[in-house]
Motif scaffolding. Structure first.
Motif, short mmCIF file in Angstrom:
data_model
loop_
_atom_site.label_atom_id
_atom_site.label_comp_id
_atom_site.label_asym_id
_atom_site.label_seq_id
_atom_site.Cartn_x
_atom_site.Cartn_y
_atom_site.Cartn_z
N LEU A 25 0.81 -1.22 0.00
CA LEU A 25 0.00 0.00 0.00
C LEU A 25 0.84 1.27 0.00
O LEU A 25 0.42 2.30 -0.53
N VAL A 26 2.01 1.21 0.60
CA VAL A 26 2.79 2.43 0.80
C VAL A 26 3.11 3.13 -0.52
O VAL A 26 2.76 4.31 -0.70
N ALA B 259 16.35 -8.18 1.35
CA ALA B 259 17.58 -8.66 1.98
C ALA B 259 18.74 -8.64 0.99
O ALA B 259 19.86 -8.24 1.33
N ILE B 260 18.48 -9.07 -0.25
CA ILE B 260 19.53 -9.06 -1.27
C ILE B 260 20.05 -7.65 -1.51
O ILE B 260 21.26 -7.39 -1.58
N VAL B 261 19.13 -6.69 -1.63
CA VAL B 261 19.51 -5.30 -1.90
C VAL B 261 20.30 -4.72 -0.74
O VAL B 261 21.34 -4.05 -0.93
N ILE B 262 19.85 -4.98 0.49
CA ILE B 262 20.51 -4.40 1.67
C ILE B 262 21.87 -5.04 1.91
O ILE B 262 22.87 -4.34 2.17
N VAL C 271 11.58 2.77 -1.50
CA VAL C 271 10.37 3.53 -1.14
C VAL C 271 10.75 4.93 -0.69
O VAL C 271 10.07 5.91 -1.01
N GLY C 272 11.86 5.06 0.03
CA GLY C 272 12.27 6.37 0.51
C GLY C 272 12.64 7.33 -0.60
O GLY C 272 12.62 8.55 -0.40
N ASP C 273 12.99 6.80 -1.78
CA ASP C 273 13.31 7.69 -2.90
C ASP C 273 12.07 8.38 -3.45
O ASP C 273 12.19 9.42 -4.13
N LEU D 62 12.68 2.16 8.35
CA LEU D 62 12.85 0.78 7.90
C LEU D 62 12.09 0.53 6.59
O LEU D 62 12.63 -0.06 5.65
N ILE D 63 10.86 0.99 6.52
CA ILE D 63 10.03 0.75 5.33
C ILE D 63 10.60 1.48 4.13
O ILE D 63 10.54 0.99 3.00
N GLU D 64 11.21 2.65 4.36
CA GLU D 64 11.76 3.42 3.24
C GLU D 64 12.95 2.73 2.59
O GLU D 64 13.36 3.11 1.50
N ARG D 65 13.50 1.69 3.22
CA ARG D 65 14.64 0.96 2.65
C ARG D 65 14.19 -0.19 1.73
O ARG D 65 15.03 -0.81 1.08
N ILE D 66 12.90 -0.48 1.69
CA ILE D 66 12.41 -1.57 0.85
C ILE D 66 12.55 -1.18 -0.61
O ILE D 66 12.11 -0.10 -1.03
N PRO D 67 13.15 -2.03 -1.44
CA PRO D 67 13.30 -1.69 -2.86
C PRO D 67 11.97 -1.71 -3.59
O PRO D 67 11.12 -2.58 -3.34
#
Length: 532
Positions: free
Chosen positions: A45-46, A206-209, A218-220, A338-343
């Motif tokens: 949803l974000v 996890a792969i991206v981080i 998401v943060g972008d 934390l959520i903003e780091r999700i690709p």
């Protein structure tokens, strides 16, 4: 093959624990599935809420608050468990004009009025009219929706400035999307402990981080950090001029929101095996939007894509919808970093799987097998959905289907004739008599050359509306003017009442049919009584 427009979805993700009926006990295992389904939906949803806020020209938090409040209220009192509601693109494209001309405060006032109109529609039980949507329209609707969802994901391949990512960036995103889709496809074959979409998001993130891959997150898009929504009266003057500004928008938004929500109600019902709840859903959508307008949200309606994610993840009760809303609020208040780091690639992969599951692939096979007009309606609704919006597409499809049905029935009117031993000619009318066939009905008769006594038998026909009554009156007038006797047989009791002035022309029979006529009609005495 199932005739359901979502048969491919059900077949693709058919797992035993997903076939739990909403009335089953909420066991610990089921509660876990519902909570995890809600978490999956909240993550998806974000970016949707942020993107739709940008489309409407408002702050991202306005879209996120709408997703939380509309989602929570409809989950609690909506017409069907398993549905997810929130800020949607179909409403956002209407809102942008209002916001650009009058500001966001007028949007909040419009959302409040929109909600009141939707509640009125629910109280009047207008939701039942969604049954008038034909199956070809539904097929075109879900196909168009799948294409719209797919095209909407393409924006994630652009930078915040609107430029396309460099080739290597696009290639990396496509690879991550493929990983997400592979996990969603393969995990259910191994275990059902974790919803596949949630696992896909987790693995890709996890792969991206871990490897520090340079891909949009998401943060972008925008920061989602914020506080709790607070009560806020729309700062607009309470004048007639304000009403003239917001009412047209409120009417359009209310109609679009209800159409999308009720179609989602039907589609979710096909998977969960539920029926009814249309009027309750109208009231729930209205209450949600009214409250949202007073708490700084942009309003919303049912989200078909998110509802499919929820159902696919195992959500079958109100718990998943409530959990999704509460998780979303938690993301805003405490977990934004934390959520903003999700690709974004992980969320795009989830939506691509929704596209695959939503598209009615069987419709491609039946296009050349169904009647031509049904094939035209499927294609037309799909194209209009992509070119304009879902609500307009459905309205166009229903109108075209109705006109086609009327034309087909208009050509079915016919009559068999024979002579009685007494020399009277009998016309046995076959086919429906209504506004479309009234002219053809009159052309079946030959008042100038018929014998002195004519009997019109309606045993195999049905008189449907006022135009049909007018046609009967006109026919009787022609025979009366020619000095001939006409008898009308096997008309319904309603016809007897409305054509009571026909007097001696009506012939009562014990086997007269009994059905209602859509007419409010008074017959002129002069014609049917020979002009006396």
């Amino acid at each position: 093959m199932s005739s359901s427009p979502l048969a491919s979805f059900a077949n693709l993700f058919d797992k035993p624990d997903l076939r739990v009926a909403p009335t089953d006990p909420l066991t610990p295992g089921r509660f876990r599935i519902e909570i995890l389904a809600g978490l999956t939906v909240a993550l998806a949803l974000v970016p949707e809420a942020v993107a739709f806020a940008f489309v409407a020209g408002v702050n991202p938090l306005v879209g996120l608050y709408a997703a939380f409040m509309v989602g929570l209220i409809t989950a609690l009192i909506g017409g069907r468990p398993g549905m997810i509601s929130g800020a949607t693109g179909a409403l956002a494209v209407v809102m942008v004009s209002l916001v650009s001309q009058h500001g966001v405060e007028y949007l909040f006032a419009t959302v409040v009025l929109m909600g009141l109109l939707q509640m009125f529609a629910g109280v009047m039980r207008w939701g039942k009219f969604i049954r008038l949507v034909p199956h070809p329209v539904m097929l075109g609707f879900v196909n168009g929706l799948a294409i719209v969802i797919f095209l909407a994901q393409l924006t994630q391949f652009r930078t915040p400035e609107g430029n396309w990512l460099p080739p290597e960036g696009i290639a990396l995103m496509l690879g991550l999307i493929a990983v997400t889709m592979a996990v969603i496809w393969g995990l259910p074959k191994l275990t059902n402990i974790v919803p596949a979409p949630l696992a896909g998001i987790g693995v890709t993130a996890a792969i991206v981080i871990v490897f520090g891959l340079p891909t949009p997150t998401v943060g972008d898009m925008a920061s989602i950090a914020g506080g709790l929504p607070t009560f806020h009266l729309p700062m607009v003057p309470l004048t007639y001029e304000t009403l003239t500004i917001i009412l047209p928008y409120a009417l359009i938004l209310a109609a679009i929101g209800l159409i999308e929500s009720l179609l989602t109600l039907n589609l979710v019902g096909e998977i969960t095996g539920q029926r009814g709840g249309a009027s309750q859903e109208c009231i729930a959508q209205g209450a949600a939007n009214t409250v949202t307008g007073f708490f700084g949200g942009m309003g919303g309606c049912a989200m078909i894509g998110q509802s499919m994610i929820n159902v696919k993840s195992g959500g079958r009760t109100r718990v998943s919808g409530v959990a999704a809303a509460l998780f979303l609020l938690a993301f805003i208040v405490v977990a934004a970093p934390l959520i903003e780091r999700i690709p974004l690639a992980a969320l795009v992969g989830v939506m691509f799987m929704v596209v695959i599951g939503t598209f009615a692939w069987n419709s491609l096979k039946i296009l050349f097998k169904v009647p031509r007009i049904d094939a035209v309606v499927i294609i037309l609704v799909t194209v209009v959905t992509v070119m304009t919006d879902l609500a307009i597409a459905v309205i166009v499809g229903v109108i075209v289907s109705a006109l086609a049905y009327a034309w087909q029935n208009a050509t079915r009117i016919s009559a068999k004739t024979y002579e009685t031993p007494e020399g009277a000619r009998v016309y046995q009318v076959n086919g429906p008599l209504f506004f479309g066939s009234a002219s053809g009905f009159i052309e079946l008769f030959d008042p100038q050359n018929d014998p002195s006594v004519v009997i019109v038998d309606f045993a195999e026909s049905r008189v449907a509306d006022q135009s049909a009554l007018q046609a009967i009156e006109a026919l009787a007038g022609k025979y009366e003017a020619a000095g001939k006797t006409i008898q009308l047989r096997h008309l319904s009791r309603d016809c007897h009442t409305l054509l009571t002035k026909a007097g001696h022309l009506m012939v009562d029979s014990d086997d007269d049919p009994d059905y209602a006529i859509a007419a409010n009609y008074g017959v002129r005495t002069g014609i049917l009584e020979g002009g006396h």
